[in-house]
Write an enzyme that holds these catalytic residues in place. Structure first.
Site, PDB file in Angstrom:
ATOM      1  N   TYR A  15       6.624 -15.094 -12.781  1.00 47.63           N
ATOM      2  CA  TYR A  15       5.683 -14.120 -12.223  1.00 47.63           C
ATOM      3  C   TYR A  15       4.251 -14.519 -12.573  1.00 47.63           C
ATOM      4  O   TYR A  15       3.360 -14.543 -11.719  1.00 47.63           O
ATOM      5  CB  TYR A  15       5.982 -12.718 -12.766  1.00 47.63           C
ATOM      6  CG  TYR A  15       4.927 -11.697 -12.399  1.00 47.63           C
ATOM      7  CD1 TYR A  15       4.984 -11.034 -11.182  1.00 47.63           C
ATOM      8  CD2 TYR A  15       3.868 -11.416 -13.259  1.00 47.63           C
ATOM      9  CE1 TYR A  15       4.009 -10.114 -10.830  1.00 47.63           C
ATOM     10  CE2 TYR A  15       2.896 -10.495 -12.923  1.00 47.63           C
ATOM     11  CZ  TYR A  15       2.969  -9.850 -11.714  1.00 47.63           C
ATOM     12  OH  TYR A  15       1.993  -8.948 -11.368  1.00 47.63           O
ATOM     13  N   ALA A  27       0.806  -1.226   0.000  1.00 48.35           N
ATOM     14  CA  ALA A  27       0.000   0.000   0.000  1.00 48.35           C
ATOM     15  C   ALA A  27       0.834   1.268   0.000  1.00 48.35           C
ATOM     16  O   ALA A  27       0.291   2.358   0.133  1.00 48.35           O
ATOM     17  CB  ALA A  27      -0.933   0.000   1.211  1.00 48.35           C
ATOM     18  N   SER A  79      -3.371 -11.249 -12.067  1.00 52.94           N
ATOM     19  CA  SER A  79      -2.975 -10.686 -13.344  1.00 52.94           C
ATOM     20  C   SER A  79      -3.793 -11.356 -14.437  1.00 52.94           C
ATOM     21  O   SER A  79      -4.698 -12.147 -14.155  1.00 52.94           O
ATOM     22  CB  SER A  79      -1.473 -10.889 -13.568  1.00 52.94           C
ATOM     23  OG  SER A  79      -1.055 -10.249 -14.759  1.00 52.94           O
ATOM     24  N   GLY A  99       1.536   2.805  -6.008  1.00 49.96           N
ATOM     25  CA  GLY A  99       0.725   2.154  -7.025  1.00 49.96           C
ATOM     26  C   GLY A  99      -0.728   1.989  -6.644  1.00 49.96           C
ATOM     27  O   GLY A  99      -1.325   2.843  -5.985  1.00 49.96           O
ATOM     28  N   ILE A 100      -1.317   0.858  -7.058  1.00 52.09           N
ATOM     29  CA  ILE A 100      -2.745   0.668  -6.829  1.00 52.09           C
ATOM     30  C   ILE A 100      -3.068   0.463  -5.356  1.00 52.09           C
ATOM     31  O   ILE A 100      -4.176   0.768  -4.912  1.00 52.09           O
ATOM     32  CB  ILE A 100      -3.334  -0.472  -7.687  1.00 52.09           C
ATOM     33  CG1 ILE A 100      -2.812  -1.839  -7.241  1.00 52.09           C
ATOM     34  CG2 ILE A 100      -3.059  -0.250  -9.156  1.00 52.09           C
ATOM     35  CD1 ILE A 100      -3.520  -2.988  -7.942  1.00 52.09           C
ATOM     36  N   GLY A 101      -2.099  -0.055  -4.574  1.00 53.05           N
ATOM     37  CA  GLY A 101      -2.340  -0.204  -3.139  1.00 53.05           C
ATOM     38  C   GLY A 101      -2.534   1.142  -2.466  1.00 53.05           C
ATOM     39  O   GLY A 101      -3.456   1.329  -1.662  1.00 53.05           O
TER      40      GLY A 101
END
Length: 284
Positions: free
Chosen positions: A157, A12, A132, A15-17
């Site tokens: 990944y 967090a 993903s 980025g998106i966090g």
């Protein structure tokens, strides 16, 4: 407006966090941010005025400590968003003895979830996994989870993101009847400071043509757009707004591109292998 919730978000600090933390804090929820970088994590904590915890998922001792700290601080956790992740270059083994990408993306969030499980079940929590597209994922081989036989960073990944989906479906199978709900989701190709942590071949292409700003805008989402599904799943009602055990893209149930994602036997096997790997760290 949904009821106010206690929401723990890993990864967090950026980025998106971080975008999800901002959005959910703005909605009035109690947000708890977890990150690896002390500087970035404390910055987002100070910006929002929320609690923060540091944990490096390449060290399972950090995960064990984090789980103990969260258990003590929060008798109720309504949402655990397992968002932290990464992909790395040459194959590396952590001090815990596991391949680094596999540990950070699967084993560490698996361990955190398992150690928090009593609190999560008691809270009738939502457990969310940032996955993903898995279209280009390598095969999940239960006999080679450390990718000793074949290692290629982006495919490893992808395999761990596939494992996130399998973990979600098995978590649902085992604990939904006890009140826990789980979902995985694909946030899209998000333009963040993920560094070399490329999620698929589109991002590889865009980075190769990084100076072409218009191409980046066309092919990559913003962190706010990528965080949308965390916010939606965290605040939604399983069984009404979304379906537990499912994989989502753009707020809709999606069929994962890799057929292994739907293999219930593989999901059970992955859970069992993961527990065996972590046996010394899990409650008896």
């Amino acid at each position: 407006m949904s009821a106010k919730k206690v929401i723990v978000i890993t990864g967090a600090s950026d980025g998106i966090g971080a975008a999800a933390a901002r959005r959910l804090h703005h909605e009035g929820h109690t947000v708890v941010v977890v990150g690896r970088s002390a500087e970035k994590t404390r910055a987002i904590s100070a910006e929002l005025g929320v609690d923060s915890y540091l944990a490096d998922f390449t060290r399972l001792d950090d995960v064990t400590r984090l789980a103990a700290e969260l258990t003590t601080a929060y008798p109720r956790i309504d949402v655990l968003a397992n968002n932290a992740g990464g992909v790395f270059g040459a194959r590396t083994v952590t001090a815990d003895g596991f391949e680094k990408t596999f540990q950070v993306n699967h084993l560490a969030p698996f361990l955190l979830t398992r150690l928090l499980l009593d609190t999560l079940v008691r809270s009738r929590a939502h457990v969310l996994q940032t996955s993903s597209t898995v279209r280009f994922a390598g095969k999940v081989d239960l006999d080679d989870l450390g990718s000793e036989r074949h290692y290629e960073p982006s495919r490893v990944y992808g395999a761990t993101k596939l494992e996130n989906i399998l973990f979600t479906s098995e978590l649902h199978r085992r604990y939904h009847a006890s009140g826990l709900s789980a979902a995985s989701f694909y946030p899209g190709n998000v333009a963040t400071s993920f560094g070399s942590q490329t999620t698929n071949r589109i991002i590889l292409l865009v980075r190769a043509l990084g100076s072409v700003a218009i191409l980046r805008r066309l092919l990559l989402s913003t962190p706010d757009q990528g965080a949308d599904q965390i916010g939606w799943l965290a605040q939604g009602r399983p069984g009404t707004d979304w379906q537990s055990g499912a994989y989502y893209y753009k707020r809709k149930v999606s069929k994962p591109a890799n057929p292994q994602a739907l293999d219930a036997g593989l999901a059970r096997g992955l859970w069992e292998r993961s527990e065996a790997m972590l046996a010394s760290r899990l409650p008896s």
